[in-house]
Each structure stands twice: as structure tokens, then as C-alpha cells.
Scaffold this motif. Structure first.
Motif, PDB file in Angstrom:
ATOM      1  N   ALA A 261      47.257  97.484  24.616  1.00 29.24           N
ATOM      2  CA  ALA A 261      45.937  96.915  24.359  1.00 29.24           C
ATOM      3  C   ALA A 261      45.986  95.598  23.593  1.00 29.24           C
ATOM      4  CB  ALA A 261      45.088  97.918  23.577  1.00 29.24           C
ATOM      5  N   ALA A 262      45.364  94.586  24.166  1.00 27.65           N
ATOM      6  CA  ALA A 262      45.178  93.278  23.537  1.00 27.65           C
ATOM      7  C   ALA A 262      46.485  92.597  23.153  1.00 27.65           C
ATOM      8  CB  ALA A 262      44.257  93.392  22.308  1.00 27.65           C
ATOM      9  N   ARG A 263      47.608  93.056  23.711  1.00 28.04           N
ATOM     10  CA  ARG A 263      48.887  92.406  23.400  1.00 28.04           C
ATOM     11  C   ARG A 263      49.607  91.929  24.656  1.00 28.04           C
ATOM     12  NH1 ARG A 263      46.327  92.722  19.586  1.00 28.04           N
ATOM     13  NH2 ARG A 263      46.826  93.676  17.565  1.00 28.04           N
ATOM     14  N   ILE A 264      48.907  91.891  25.797  1.00 31.22           N
ATOM     15  CA  ILE A 264      49.566  91.433  27.018  1.00 31.22           C
ATOM     16  C   ILE A 264      50.008  89.966  26.844  1.00 31.22           C
ATOM     17  CG2 ILE A 264      47.499  90.644  28.284  1.00 31.22           C
ATOM     18  CD1 ILE A 264      50.269  92.779  29.845  1.00 31.22           C
ATOM     19  N   GLY A 265      49.299  89.226  26.008  1.00 29.63           N
ATOM     20  CA  GLY A 265      49.691  87.836  25.739  1.00 29.63           C
ATOM     21  C   GLY A 265      51.101  87.766  25.165  1.00 29.63           C
ATOM     22  N   GLN A 266      51.419  88.711  24.266  1.00 30.60           N
ATOM     23  CA  GLN A 266      52.770  88.726  23.689  1.00 30.60           C
ATOM     24  C   GLN A 266      53.806  89.123  24.732  1.00 30.60           C
ATOM     25  OE1 GLN A 266      50.120  89.520  21.825  1.00 30.60           O
ATOM     26  NE2 GLN A 266      50.469  88.922  19.698  1.00 30.60           N
ATOM     27  N   VAL A 267      53.392  89.948  25.704  1.00 26.18           N
ATOM     28  CA  VAL A 267      54.311  90.284  26.807  1.00 26.18           C
ATOM     29  C   VAL A 267      54.533  89.035  27.667  1.00 26.18           C
ATOM     30  CG1 VAL A 267      54.692  91.756  28.822  1.00 26.18           C
ATOM     31  CG2 VAL A 267      53.573  92.711  26.798  1.00 26.18           C
ATOM     32  N   PHE A 268      53.453  88.307  27.942  1.00 30.57           N
ATOM     33  CA  PHE A 268      53.595  87.050  28.695  1.00 30.57           C
ATOM     34  C   PHE A 268      54.521  86.093  27.928  1.00 30.57           C
ATOM     35  CE2 PHE A 268      48.958  87.486  30.469  1.00 30.57           C
ATOM     36  CZ  PHE A 268      49.367  88.492  31.326  1.00 30.57           C
ATOM     37  N   TYR A 269      54.296  85.974  26.635  1.00 26.00           N
ATOM     38  CA  TYR A 269      55.069  85.048  25.803  1.00 26.00           C
ATOM     39  C   TYR A 269      56.568  85.364  25.871  1.00 26.00           C
ATOM     40  CZ  TYR A 269      56.398  82.208  21.761  1.00 26.00           C
ATOM     41  OH  TYR A 269      56.987  81.277  20.939  1.00 26.00           O
ATOM     42  N   GLN A 270      56.885  86.663  25.748  1.00 25.71           N
ATOM     43  CA  GLN A 270      58.310  87.056  25.815  1.00 25.71           C
ATOM     44  C   GLN A 270      58.869  86.898  27.223  1.00 25.71           C
ATOM     45  OE1 GLN A 270      59.521  90.551  23.229  1.00 25.71           O
ATOM     46  NE2 GLN A 270      57.301  90.756  23.108  1.00 25.71           N
ATOM     47  N   THR A 271      57.981  87.014  28.238  1.00 20.44           N
ATOM     48  CA  THR A 271      58.423  86.827  29.626  1.00 20.44           C
ATOM     49  C   THR A 271      58.786  85.364  29.880  1.00 20.44           C
ATOM     50  OG1 THR A 271      57.009  88.665  30.305  1.00 20.44           O
ATOM     51  CG2 THR A 271      57.763  87.196  32.045  1.00 20.44           C
ATOM     52  N   ILE A 272      58.046  84.453  29.259  1.00 17.20           N
ATOM     53  CA  ILE A 272      58.378  83.023  29.365  1.00 17.20           C
ATOM     54  C   ILE A 272      59.787  82.792  28.798  1.00 17.20           C
ATOM     55  CG2 ILE A 272      57.824  80.711  28.469  1.00 17.20           C
ATOM     56  CD1 ILE A 272      54.813  81.731  28.439  1.00 17.20           C
ATOM     57  N   GLU A 273      60.072  83.464  27.674  1.00 15.90           N
ATOM     58  CA  GLU A 273      61.373  83.266  27.023  1.00 15.90           C
ATOM     59  C   GLU A 273      62.519  83.949  27.759  1.00 15.90           C
ATOM     60  OE1 GLU A 273      60.597  84.633  22.948  1.00 15.90           O
ATOM     61  OE2 GLU A 273      60.608  82.517  22.384  1.00 15.90           O
ATOM     62  N   ASP A 274      62.307  85.189  28.246  1.00 16.61           N
ATOM     63  CA  ASP A 274      63.406  85.947  28.874  1.00 16.61           C
ATOM     64  C   ASP A 274      62.828  87.057  29.757  1.00 16.61           C
ATOM     65  OD1 ASP A 274      65.655  87.372  29.559  1.00 16.61           O
ATOM     66  OD2 ASP A 274      66.513  87.363  27.524  1.00 16.61           O
ATOM     67  N   ARG A 275      62.506  86.668  31.001  1.00 21.24           N
ATOM     68  CA  ARG A 275      61.832  87.615  31.903  1.00 21.24           C
ATOM     69  C   ARG A 275      62.683  88.868  32.144  1.00 21.24           C
ATOM     70  NH1 ARG A 275      62.125  88.517  37.482  1.00 21.24           N
ATOM     71  NH2 ARG A 275      60.238  89.396  38.416  1.00 21.24           N
ATOM     72  N   GLU A 276      63.979  88.698  32.347  1.00 18.11           N
ATOM     73  CA  GLU A 276      64.816  89.861  32.674  1.00 18.11           C
ATOM     74  C   GLU A 276      64.820  90.882  31.539  1.00 18.11           C
ATOM     75  OE1 GLU A 276      64.684  89.044  36.028  1.00 18.11           O
ATOM     76  OE2 GLU A 276      65.859  90.850  35.723  1.00 18.11           O
TER      77      GLU A 276
END
Ligand SMILES: [Zn+2]
Length: 364
Positions: A261-276
Motif C-alpha cells: 500500500a502506497a509504496r509502489i513508488g519505492q518499488v518503481f524507484y528500486q526497479t530503476i536502480e536494479d530491476r533484476e
């Protein structure tokens, strides 16, 4: 001989067909969105109108409505709970409720008994769990002026009661790590907006209050003391900034899961840094993650605008989890690539884990 060749080639062709159809069916597409059963395990409805649930039904979402102790006293909790129960009564196949309890009256001798009685009533009426909110640890003070942390021994009676009743504790404890940073150092835009609007919760401005590390440590000590308590760490267990930190807690506490909840932005942020790394996390911990948004309806927004917001939010998240499209979001400032998780993982995150951990819709 020719007969054998004939059979051999038929066998070979059928192998090819099954291999290619398997490859196609390992992943969902954007078009599968409305076909797949989904549960949003963290929403807030405080109105009697049906706009939210109607859109959820169209988008094939079931809902867990969460009551929150906003430090305004038990009346305010009862009011939210009644809105939730009203929706559950009218939409029993699509709507579940998690109750909460008020910290007001903490120092009074009958607080515990009253609180247990309230929880018992909620459970009898079908609440699947209990939310404990960040006011414990961050806002509330006892009669001596000390903050009450979630590992306070007095709260163990409540957590024991929840465990005995085989219900779930949903804990929003602490805040995103961004809360302790100045606005311009925060990783996601939605936190920047929230803490600008709610300076009372912006801990960077309140160094006298317990630190981020102290909030997480108190939560961890509470889980150590209560190994049988089934616990959902709301908002990625307040470890939204690092899938590595989160993995450590999930390894340590087998009854802990997390909602997004309300933290998908942080998942996106970490995906930018290291998707795998992020993708590996979701696959490794596929049994421990619950899809959730924190979307809300208090009746004030135009119904069409609300329904558009719900649909757009849910669909963007779906695109992120099931495709490898290159995407953008207003939460982060760079492009990122969808995780394209296998179907089996998507089904767990989107509904099976909620049914298992929260025992939602047991009769379906
Ligand atoms: Zn919430």
C-alpha cells in the motif's frame, strides 16, 4: 519405417505446439487485467456510496477495508467500522473489514478490558484482522509524557487475544525512511507531497521523537515476542526503501507478510536502480507479498473522477507486474521496466496470499 517417422514427426510437432503454448501461458498480458481475480488488501472507505465497490467489481477486484486509529478516540473508530460493515453487508462477496482499536484512555484502568471487548465484537461480526497505526510510536504519549512503542508489554495482551482468535494484525508502524529526510532528498514524489502537507508527521523536523531505526526495532522486538501472531507489515513493513532489508525480516519472521500500500513508488524507484534484484525479490518471496494501494473514498470526490483514479492506479500496477513495458509514473522521475512476473507469482500476490494470510472470503 516410414510409419515410425510419421509418428516421430507428429510427436515432435505436438511437442513444439505444447512448448509454444506453455511459453504464451506463463505470463499474463495487459488484456488479462479484467479476467483475473484480484484483491486490494488495503483501502479506506468512509462513505455509504457504492462508487468504489462498483468500480472494483468492474475491474475484478475484491477489497479489504482498513479502519485506522487516527488518535481521535473510539467514536471515530466505530464510525469508520460502521461504514465498512455497511459495505460488507451490501457486498458480502467482495468486501471484508479489518477493525482497529483506540489508544485513547491508555492510562485508565479499564482500557484493556474495553479494548478486548470491542475487538471481540468486531471479530464476532466478521472482521478479519486488526490494524495498529503509526500513532503508536510516533504521536501518542502516556501520562508520563513518554512515547508508547509497539513492543510495550501492555500491548501483548491484545496481540495474544488476536492470536488466540486466529485473526491477523496489520501494522503500520513507523513511516517510510523518507520521513526522516529533508524534502529534496526523498526518493518518491508522493512522499514529498504528503510530508509537505503533514509537517506534524515529517520526522526530519522532529528530531526529539524516536528515530526510524527505533520504530523498526520496536516492531521487530514485538514480532520476536509474538512468534505465533500472523502479521501483515502494511506499507512494505516500513522497509520500503530496500528489498534486501525486507528480505532479512521475512527470513526472520515466518508469520510476517507485507502489503504494498502506497509504496509502489519505492518499488518503481528500486526497479530503476536494479530491476533484476527487485524481480528476484518478488519471485523468492512470492508467498509473502499482498497487493494493496491505500486508495480511499470519503465521499467528497466526484464519483466519475474517483472511479477513473481507481481504474488507472490498478491498471498501471498490473502493467508493471505482468509486462516488461517501459513505463513512467508521477511517483518517480525516470523510466522503469515492468517486472513481467510469472502467472503463478502474480496470482499469489494479487489474491491467493490474501486468502491464505488474511483468511478473506473463506467460503469462495
Ligand atoms: Zn492506509
Amino acid at each position: 519405417m516410414s510409419n515410425r517417422n510419421f509418428h516421430g514427426s507428429v510427436f515432435f510437432i505436438s511437442l513444439l505446439i505444447s512448448a509454444s503454448s506453455n511459453a504464451q501461458s506463463d505470463y499474463y498480458t495487459l488484456d488479462d487485467y479484467a479476467k483475473v481475480d484480484k484483491i486490494d488488501t488495503h483501502i479506506h472507505i468512509t462513505t455509504n456510496r457504492d462508487a468504489f465497490v462498483e468500480q472494483a467489481k468492474k475491474d475484478n477486484f475484491k477489497l479489504l477495508n482498513i479502519v485506522v486509529d487516527l488518535s481521535k478516540g473510539p467514536e471515530f473508530i466505530e464510525e469508520q467500522y460502521e461504514y465498512g460493515m455497511d459495505q460488507k453487508t451490501r457486498h458480502p462477496d467482495d468486501f471484508e473489514v479489518a477493525t482497529s482499536f483506540s489508544i485513547k484512555g491508555w492510562d485508565e484502568p479499564d482500557w484493556m478490558e474495553k479494548t478486548i471487548r470491542w475487538l471481540e465484537k468486531s471479530f464476532d461480526e466478521g472482521a478479519v484482522g486488526v490494524k495498529v497505526w503509526k500513532n503508536i510510536g510516533m504521536v501518542f504519549r502516556d501520562k508520563n509524557g513518554d512515547p508508547v512503542m509497539v513492543d510495550d508489554p501492555k500491548l501483548d495482551s491484545i496481540f495474544n487475544f488476536i492470536t488466540e482468535k486466529k485473526k491477523v494484525l496489520v501494522g503500520h508502524l513507523g513511516e517510510p525512511q523518507n520521513c526522516w529526510l529533508p524534502l529534496d532528498e526523498m526518493t518518491v514524489n508522493n512522499d514529498r507531497v504528503y510530508f509537505e502537507e503533514h509537517p506534524q508527521y515529517h520526522m526530519y523536523k522532529h528530531p526529539e521523537l524516536p528515530s526510524y531505526e527505533e520504530q523498526v526495532a520496536a516492531r521487530d522486538r514485538m514480532l520476536e515476542k509474538n512468534p505465533d501472531l500472523v502479521f501483515v507489515g502494511a506499507h512494505m513493513g516500513s522497509l520500503e526503501w530496500s528489498v534486501d532489508e525486507l528480505a532479512k525480516r521475512l527470513d526472520k519472521f515466518p508469520n510476517m507478510s507485507i502489503d504494498l500500500a502506497a509504496r509502489i513508488g519505492q518499488v518503481f524507484y528500486q526497479t530503476i536502480e536494479d530491476r533484476e534484484k527487485v524481480r528476484d525479490f518478488f519471485i523468492k518471496y512470492q508467498d509473502r507479498v499482498l497487493y494493496a494501494t491505500d486508495l480511499a473514498d470519503n465521499g467528497s470526490m466526484d464519483a466519475d473522477a474517483l472511479q477513473k483514479q481507481l481504474h488507472d492506479t490498478w491498471l498501471l500496477d498490473w502493467q508493471f507486474f505482468v509486462t516488461d513495458d517501459v513505463m513512467t509514473s508521477d511517483r518517480v522521475n525516470e523510466e522503469f521496466e515492468g517486472l513481467k512476473l510469472p502467472k503463478g507469482v502474480v496470482d499469489k500476490i494479487y489474491s491467493k496470499n490474501a486468502r491464505k494470510w488474511l483468511k478473506m472470503f473463506p467460503d469462495q
